[in-house]
Design an enzyme around this catalytic site. Sequence first.
Site: not given
Length: 247
Positions: A89, A116, A154, A169
Site C-alpha cells: 500500500p 501487517e 493482454r 481501451d
Amino acid sequence: MRIDVLTLFPDFIAQCAAVGVVGRAAERGLLSVHGWNPRDYATDNYRRVDDRPFGGGPGMVMLAEPLARCLAAVKAERTDAAPVVLFSPVGERLDHAGVERWSTGQGAILLCGRYEGIDQRFIDTHVDVQLSLGDFVLSGGEIPAMALLDAVARLQPGVLNDAGSHQEDSFNPALDGLLDCPHYTRPEEWNGLKVPPELLSGHHANIEVWRRRQRLAATAKHRPDLIATARAAGRLTRADEDFLAGL
Ligand code: 9D3
C-alpha cells in the site's frame, strides 16, 4: 516473458494464471507464470513465515529469512536480472503507462505481502520497486499482482483475438485519454430499450462522430480530470470543444 510470484497462496496464483487472457498467453508460450511459497523455505520445524513486530503493535510481520531463501531459489532459475516488485500500500500507484512499461520487459519477480507487512531489512536489501493499486486496504498483495499480470498479458502481441481491442481501451493514448463509449449488441430492442440509431445507420463517419461525442460526454461527466489532461496535451479538437461547450 517469465513471471515468478512469491506468495503464501500459490494455488490462487495458479488458478488465476490458468484462465482468460493470462491462460491463453501461457498456452501460446508468450508468458509463463511460476508460483513460489516462502513457507517451503522456512528454517524451522513449524514452517514459520511470520512473527510478532518488535516495538509491539497489532498483527504479524513476514520474516526476512524465508523470503530471502525463496527469492534466491527463484533467481537461480532465472537467466535475466529481473526486477523484484513488492506489492504494498505504500508503493507507487500503478497506471496504464506503468503497465505498458512492464509489458515490454522480460518479466519480473512479484512479491505478495500478507499480514501487517514484511521485515524492512528484506525490502531494503532485495526490493527494486513497490507498487500499489490505490488508496484502499486489501489483505495482501496477491490480487494486485494478478491485476498487473492480467494487464500485462493482454498487451502481449497475439494475446487478444482482435488486435485492435486494446487500441480502444480507455487510458490508451490512442483514445486521446478519454473514457470508452457505450457498447450494444443484439437484439436491436431489449425490454423496450432500443440501440442508438446512429449505430444501426451503417454510416461509418457518423458512427465515429457519435462514439467520439459519447466518449467526451462520459469523460466530462465521470472524469473531468481526464478532460483537463487531454485538453492540456492538445488532444481535443475544435469540434470536441464545441461539443463539450454545449453539454
Ligand atoms: C490497515 C493496515 N495497514 C496499516 C496499519 C497496513 C497494511 C498492511 C498490509 C495495509 C494493507 C496491507 C495489505 N495490502 C497489500 O498488500 C497491498 C495493497 C493494498 O492494500 N491496497 C492497494 N494496493 C496494494 S498492493 C499490496
